[in-house]
Design a protein around this motif. Structure first.
Motif, PDB file in Angstrom:
ATOM      1  N   ILE A 111       0.845  -1.196   0.000  1.00 18.13           N
ATOM      2  CA  ILE A 111       0.000   0.000   0.000  1.00 18.13           C
ATOM      3  C   ILE A 111       0.882   1.248   0.000  1.00 18.13           C
ATOM      4  CG2 ILE A 111      -1.617   1.372   1.365  1.00 18.13           C
ATOM      5  CD1 ILE A 111      -2.994  -0.951   0.126  1.00 18.13           C
ATOM      6  N   LEU A 112       1.919   1.224   0.829  1.00 18.29           N
ATOM      7  CA  LEU A 112       2.787   2.395   0.979  1.00 18.29           C
ATOM      8  C   LEU A 112       3.594   2.670  -0.283  1.00 18.29           C
ATOM      9  CD1 LEU A 112       4.038   1.701   4.611  1.00 18.29           C
ATOM     10  CD2 LEU A 112       2.115   3.105   3.878  1.00 18.29           C
ATOM     11  N   ASN A 113       3.976   1.609  -0.986  1.00 13.50           N
ATOM     12  CA  ASN A 113       4.684   1.761  -2.252  1.00 13.50           C
ATOM     13  C   ASN A 113       4.367   0.548  -3.118  1.00 13.50           C
ATOM     14  OD1 ASN A 113       7.411   1.164  -3.964  1.00 13.50           O
ATOM     15  ND2 ASN A 113       7.042   3.358  -3.763  1.00 13.50           N
ATOM     16  N   ASP A 114       3.579   0.759  -4.157  1.00  8.81           N
ATOM     17  CA  ASP A 114       3.111  -0.340  -4.991  1.00  8.81           C
ATOM     18  C   ASP A 114       4.281  -1.075  -5.640  1.00  8.81           C
ATOM     19  OD1 ASP A 114       0.518  -1.457  -6.376  1.00  8.81           O
ATOM     20  OD2 ASP A 114       2.007  -1.214  -7.960  1.00  8.81           O
ATOM     21  N   ASP A 115       4.198  -2.418  -5.637  1.00  2.81           N
ATOM     22  CA  ASP A 115       5.307  -3.219  -6.147  1.00  2.81           C
ATOM     23  C   ASP A 115       5.504  -3.088  -7.653  1.00  2.81           C
ATOM     24  OD1 ASP A 115       3.039  -4.551  -6.920  1.00  2.81           O
ATOM     25  OD2 ASP A 115       3.465  -6.409  -5.838  1.00  2.81           O
ATOM     26  N   LYS A 116       4.516  -2.580  -8.378  1.00  2.00           N
ATOM     27  CA  LYS A 116       4.655  -2.395  -9.828  1.00  2.00           C
ATOM     28  C   LYS A 116       4.678  -0.924 -10.238  1.00  2.00           C
ATOM     29  CE  LYS A 116       2.557  -6.796 -11.182  1.00  2.00           C
ATOM     30  NZ  LYS A 116       2.411  -7.347  -9.812  1.00  2.00           N
ATOM     31  N   LYS A 117       3.768  -0.141  -9.687  1.00  2.00           N
ATOM     32  CA  LYS A 117       3.670   1.266 -10.080  1.00  2.00           C
ATOM     33  C   LYS A 117       4.586   2.185  -9.274  1.00  2.00           C
ATOM     34  CE  LYS A 117      -1.147   0.783 -11.552  1.00  2.00           C
ATOM     35  NZ  LYS A 117      -2.540   1.265 -11.367  1.00  2.00           N
ATOM     36  N   SER A 118       5.074   1.686  -8.153  1.00  2.00           N
ATOM     37  CA  SER A 118       5.990   2.451  -7.297  1.00  2.00           C
ATOM     38  C   SER A 118       5.376   3.756  -6.802  1.00  2.00           C
ATOM     39  CB  SER A 118       7.309   2.736  -8.026  1.00  2.00           C
ATOM     40  OG  SER A 118       8.291   3.204  -7.114  1.00  2.00           O
ATOM     41  N   VAL A 119       4.068   3.730  -6.476  1.00  2.45           N
ATOM     42  CA  VAL A 119       3.380   4.888  -5.922  1.00  2.45           C
ATOM     43  C   VAL A 119       2.544   4.425  -4.733  1.00  2.45           C
ATOM     44  CG1 VAL A 119       3.288   6.134  -8.112  1.00  2.45           C
ATOM     45  CG2 VAL A 119       1.412   4.587  -7.487  1.00  2.45           C
TER      46      VAL A 119
END
Length: 217
Positions: A111-119
Motif C-alpha cells: 500500500i505504501l509503495n506499490d510493487d509495480k507502479k511504485s506509488v
C-alpha cells in the motif's frame, strides 16, 4: 523472622521471560476491505486483528534530555521537557504455515509503495469512502496531506507481556505505527527448523501500562 510469601504483591522470584510476548495489530482502516475479502475465503484469518508471537527490542530507550541553565556562576541542570524521537520497533517472528502474517505485512508495505507502479496505493485498495475527504459523489479523490494519509495506513500496535500462566500482565503501545521493512526468507532443504524473519515499524508515540484485568491470550 518468618516471611509469608502470600503477602507479596509481586514475588521476588518471578522474572520476565524473553519468549512470552505477543503482538496484536489492529488492521488499519484503509486495509480492512482487502483483509476481509481475503479472510472470507480463509477461515484461519481474522479480518480485524493479526496476533503473533514476537521477540526483539520491544521497549525503546526513552530519553528526555536536560538543558544547562546558568545561575549564580554555576550551571543548573533542568529538564528540556522534550522527548526525543523513538527508534524503530524491530521484531522477529516465525512465519506461520499459511504465510498469513508474512502476507499481511507484505500487503501493508505494498500500500505504501506499490510493487509495480511504485506509488502510494497503486492498486486503489485503500477504502476511503468512510473517512472525511475520501469520497465525493461516489468518485475517488486524492486525500492529499500526509496527516490524512496516515490515518488510512497506520494503526496502534500493542505488545503484551505474558506471565508464566500465559496471562497478559503489561502492555506496550505504539501509536501511529506502520511497517518500513520486511526481512527476507531464507530456505534450505538441509534445515527443517522454523522460518524466522524480521520486520520494522515506525511510530509516533509509545506508552506502557500494567494490565489491571489479567486475561489470557
Amino acid at each position: 523472622m518468618i516471611v509469608v510469601m502470600s503477602e507479596y504483591i509481586q514475588s521476588p522470584f518471578n522474572k520476565v521471560r524473553k519468549d512470552k510476548f505477543i503482538m496484536v495489530i489492529p488492521v488499519p482502516k484503509g486495509l480492512k476491505g482487502m483483509i476481509r475479502k481475503f479472510a472470507h475465503n480463509d477461515r484461519y484469518a481474522d479480518p480485524d486483528t493479526f496476533t503473533m508471537s514476537v521477540y526483539g527490542v520491544i521497549a525503546p530507550a526513552i530519553k528526555v534530555s536536560s538543558v544547562d541553565s546558568r545561575y549564580a556562576g554555576q550551571t543548573v541542570k533542568v529538564s528540556s521537557h522534550s522527548r526525543e524521537a523513538y527508534p524503530a520497533l524491530t521484531v522477529n517472528f516465525a512465519v506461520d504455515n499459511r504465510f498469513n502474517n508474512y502476507w499481511f505485512i507484505y500487503k501493508w508495505l505494498d500500500i505504501l509503495n506499490d510493487d509495480k507502479k511504485s506509488v502510494y496505493d497503486g492498486k486503489d485498495i485503500v477504502d476511503v469512502s468512510n473517512l472525511p475527504g475520501g469520497n465525493v459523489d461516489g468518485t475517488r479523490v486524492n486525500i492529499g496531506t500526509f496527516s490524512k494519509q496516515l490515518q488510512y495506513y497506520s494503526t496502534t500496535i500493542s505488545i503484551f507481556a505474558l506471565d508464566e500462566y500465559e496471562k497478559r500482565v503489561a502492555e506496550f503501545v505504539y501509536t501511529g505505527a506502520f511497517p518500513t521493512s520486511l526481512g527476507g526468507i531464507d530456505l534450505s532443504y538441509r534445515d527443517s527448523g522454523e522460518v524466522d524473519i524480521t520486520a520494522e515499524f515506525e511510530y509516533s508515540q509509545f506508552a506502557v501500562s500494567l494490565v489491571e484485568q489479567v486475561d489470557s491470550i
